[in-house]
Write an enzyme that holds these catalytic residues in place. Structure first.
Site, PDB file in Angstrom:
ATOM      1  N   TYR A   1       0.842  -1.194   0.000  1.00  0.00           N
ATOM      2  CA  TYR A   1       0.000   0.000   0.000  1.00  0.00           C
ATOM      3  C   TYR A   1       0.880   1.248   0.000  1.00  0.00           C
ATOM      4  O   TYR A   1       1.815   1.363   0.786  1.00  0.00           O
ATOM      5  CB  TYR A   1      -0.904  -0.035   1.235  1.00  0.00           C
ATOM      6  CG  TYR A   1      -1.738   1.208   1.472  1.00  0.00           C
ATOM      7  CD1 TYR A   1      -2.341   1.894   0.418  1.00  0.00           C
ATOM      8  CD2 TYR A   1      -1.944   1.689   2.755  1.00  0.00           C
ATOM      9  CE1 TYR A   1      -3.097   3.017   0.641  1.00  0.00           C
ATOM     10  CE2 TYR A   1      -2.714   2.817   2.997  1.00  0.00           C
ATOM     11  CZ  TYR A   1      -3.290   3.478   1.944  1.00  0.00           C
ATOM     12  OH  TYR A   1      -4.044   4.600   2.159  1.00  0.00           O
ATOM     13  N   CYS A   2       0.579   2.182  -0.909  1.00  0.00           N
ATOM     14  CA  CYS A   2       1.284   3.464  -1.000  1.00  0.00           C
ATOM     15  C   CYS A   2       2.787   3.208  -1.210  1.00  0.00           C
ATOM     16  O   CYS A   2       3.168   2.403  -2.065  1.00  0.00           O
ATOM     17  CB  CYS A   2       0.994   4.300   0.232  1.00  0.00           C
ATOM     18  SG  CYS A   2       1.608   6.000   0.154  1.00  0.00           S
ATOM     19  N   LEU A   3       3.667   3.850  -0.434  1.00  0.00           N
ATOM     20  CA  LEU A   3       5.095   3.625  -0.621  1.00  0.00           C
ATOM     21  C   LEU A   3       5.486   2.193  -0.291  1.00  0.00           C
ATOM     22  O   LEU A   3       6.493   1.692  -0.798  1.00  0.00           O
ATOM     23  CB  LEU A   3       5.896   4.602   0.241  1.00  0.00           C
ATOM     24  CG  LEU A   3       6.137   5.973  -0.365  1.00  0.00           C
ATOM     25  CD1 LEU A   3       6.882   6.871   0.613  1.00  0.00           C
ATOM     26  CD2 LEU A   3       6.906   5.880  -1.669  1.00  0.00           C
TER      27      LEU A   3
ATOM     28  N   GLY B   1       3.824  -0.280  -1.355  1.00  0.00           N
ATOM     29  CA  GLY B   1       3.652  -0.924  -2.651  1.00  0.00           C
ATOM     30  C   GLY B   1       4.801  -0.644  -3.587  1.00  0.00           C
ATOM     31  O   GLY B   1       5.241  -1.521  -4.344  1.00  0.00           O
TER      32      GLY B   1
ATOM     33  N   LEU C   1      -1.714  -1.161  -4.035  1.00  0.00           N
ATOM     34  CA  LEU C   1      -2.820  -0.271  -3.724  1.00  0.00           C
ATOM     35  C   LEU C   1      -2.310   1.166  -3.614  1.00  0.00           C
ATOM     36  O   LEU C   1      -1.464   1.463  -2.768  1.00  0.00           O
ATOM     37  CB  LEU C   1      -3.488  -0.673  -2.402  1.00  0.00           C
ATOM     38  CG  LEU C   1      -3.843  -2.148  -2.211  1.00  0.00           C
ATOM     39  CD1 LEU C   1      -4.623  -2.328  -0.914  1.00  0.00           C
ATOM     40  CD2 LEU C   1      -4.600  -2.708  -3.396  1.00  0.00           C
TER      41      LEU C   1
END
Length: 606
Positions: A330-332, A334, A365
């Site tokens: 998720y986010c960084l 990811g 995500l």
């Protein structure tokens, strides 16, 4: 220390690689011991000034406005165009004086002005004048010759100034506030004064204290049962207890962003993604990042990739006895997971990690892998801003959550600052908050070296997308991936704009199922089944399928109602083997109860 911890030799290799990688440590010394007196003077002066500008570089802002002003001064034709526009808009505002502009034409999509009271004069005229000022500056920011970055900065900060000056922010010019003050007999204003005084003196009211204690990690948020089964200096790995009789044999490893704490994905029981997955028959592992201190100033991106992601993959494979796993970032988190997946997929993999389980699928995500168009967050990341942030982190060894908050508040200043202050100080309505807001206030530090490396390598140089980002001394490419990918973007994302997330399609030929969900960077991801007013679009590009632009994809994608979680869960299940009997977590592997100890690390004043 757990026997899965990296060896001393591996740690030494990390330091050697970080020192040799000029593309990521260029012009950066995480410590202050080698500073000359003049360098220290520069650092102290710039860091002293930084809070005045919200920890943004005043030099970068000045250069942007100078670029715009000089080009406008040298463009008399453009000045004439703007003068004509200003006259037209002023005339339109003046015509509201006789009430002729009231009615259907005054309907406004801005939530600040939707109330019926804004249709009455003189409030209608003030609203029209404000909206016309917005229209003028949208056009005035565009001057030929000004760089794209500077144009965006001028436009952005003109909007910030106008939002500050909005008639909705003041008692005398907001009809809704005036009506509320009269109907409450002045009680709302008295309550608003108490709220302002509490914020100004930093002495919370009894109501504030009660609100702050509403959400407790391990009490009513982050409550999904589980155990910490692995720990090293950087992460704890939580394994969640099964809640079904059978489970898919391939576990799911979740890599959250290290900028904030992991439990955004395990909030209250009703909106916990972790709980949803285990209730659907998946064995879930979660990385919980350590909240670093000054001694961690030299932790690098390599450390986060190896001690964070690669060690976790190895620990999941060992704990679950699984030759294959699903991985989600998720986010960084990811972005980092994508780097790890690319490194493991290339010939030779990563030295020291040859025996890891294979990644059967990859889910990303709100995670960018191409930072060429990072959206409004990119306005705050240029060489001048990175230099200022380096000055901030060199002295203390890390960047605090409060120091990061300035940029994010600018992105949402209308809602997070001005509208909130109007409600709390003029309407007397104290924000009660929710579990997502409580999580957002539970900040995490960023080590100095890692922070510099990811800003320079990803935002300034876009090294990952260009095939120049190195893992283990060799560049990595997403074109080496062979597993299917599930990617999610959110419609109102200021951190990872969905069109930027969509660029993944250009960097790999694997099968990609892409979802665009309603909501923002956080709320769009925390979108449990049954959530009202949620919808999404979904489409799959087959392996080696033809390229479609983001706009073409949007026109052809299938629409789904409510949450995107069931679609993702179905995709995971479809790429999993037949369920097997669930087994409890062995007591011998439990180091602590979930949510663990690292998530509890907080520092006074942050």
């Amino acid at each position: 220390m757990d026997r899965h911890d990296p060896s001393i030799a591996r740690a030494a290799r990390r330091r050697a690689r970080a020192a040799q990688n000029d593309s990521r440590v260029e012009a950066f010394d995480a410590g202050v011991s080698d500073e000359t007196p003049t360098q220290k003077l520069d650092r102290l002066i710039q860091t002293a000034v930084a809070p005045v500008a919200g920890n943004l570089s005043p030099i970068a802002l000045s250069l942007a406005f100078a670029d715009w002003a000089w080009h406008l001064a040298a463009s008399p034709g453009r000045q004439m165009e703007l003068a004509v526009l200003a006259t037209q808009l002023a005339t339109d505002t003046a015509q509201m004086r006789d009430g002729s502009g009231q009615g259907e034409g005054l309907k406004d999509d801005d939530p600040r002005f939707r109330a019926e009271e804004w249709s009455q004069w003189p409030f209608s005229q003030w609203r029209t004048g404000f909206r016309n000022a917005e229209a003028f500056w949208r056009e005035a920011a565009k001057v030929p010759g000004v760089t794209e970055h500077h144009t965006a900065l001028v436009d952005f900060f003109a909007r910030q100034y106008l939002d500050m000056m909005s008639p909705a922010n003041r008692l005398a010019t907001n009809p809704v506030v005036l009506k509320n003050a009269i109907e409450s007999g002045g009680g709302a204003l008295a309550k608003g004064w108490q709220n302002w005084l509490a914020d100004f003196t930093r002495v919370p009211t009894a109501e504030d204290v009660a609100n702050q204690g509403r959400f407790v990690v391990g009490g009513n948020v982050a409550t999904t049962p589980g155990k910490v089964v692995f720990r090293n200096h950087l992460i704890e790995l939580i394994r969640y207890a099964p809640q079904t009789d059978t489970v898919h044999p391939e576990p799911v490893l979740i890599v959250p962003s290290w900028i904030m704490k992991f439990y955004i994905l395990d909030l209250s029981p009703h909106n916990s993604m972790v709980r949803y997955l285990v209730e659907q028959g998946h064995t879930v592992y979660m990385i919980s990042w350590r909240n670093p201190d000054e001694s961690d100033r030299e932790l690098s991106m390599d450390d986060y990739l190896e001690m964070g992601v690669l060690d976790a993959i190895g620990a999941v494979g060992h704990d679950a006895r699984a030759p294959q796993i699903h991985a989600m970032g998720y986010c960084l988190g990811g972005t980092l997971l994508a780097m790890a997946a690319a490194a493991l997929a290339r010939d030779g993999g990563v030295e020291g990690y040859e025996q890891l389980p294979a990644l059967k699928t990859l889910s990303l995500l709100a995670a960018q892998v191409d930072f060429s168009e990072p959206g409004e967050l990119g306005l705050f990341i240029d060489e001048s801003q990175v230099n200022l942030l380096d000055h901030l982190t060199k002295g203390q060894g890390f960047l605090t959550g409060k120091q990061m908050a300035g940029s994010f508040q600018f992105l949402h200043s209308r809602d997070l600052v001005w509208t909130r202050r109007m409600r709390e100080y003029l309407m007397g309505e104290r924000d009660q908050g929710n579990d997502l807001m409580a999580w957002n206030a539970d900040t995490t530090r960023l080590p100095a070296r890692m922070h510099h490396e990811y800003l320079v390598a990803l935002y300034l140089k876009n090294a990952f997308a260009h095939g120049r980002y190195e893992v283990g001394g060799k560049p990595v490419s997403l074109n080496d991936l062979r597993m299917p990918v599930f990617a999610v973007g959110t419609e109102r994302d200021h951190v990872s704009p969905w069109r930027s997330v969509y660029k993944l399609h250009l960097l790999t030929d694997v099968e990609i199922t892409f979802v665009l969900t309603s909501g923002g960077h956080n709320a769009g991801i925390v979108s449990q089944p049954g959530h009202p007013r949620r919808n999404y679009r979904i489409a799959t590009r087959p392996e080696r399928g033809e390229w479609r632009s983001a706009d073409e994809w949007l026109q052809t994608a299938e629409r789904g109602e409510s949450s995107w979680w069931p679609a993702w869960q179905g995709w995971l299940a479809g790429h999993s083997s037949a369920p097997v009997k669930a087994k409890p977590i062995p007591a011998s592997r439990a180091l602590a109860d979930a949510p663990g100890t690292y998530v509890m690390q907080r520092y006074p004043g942050e």
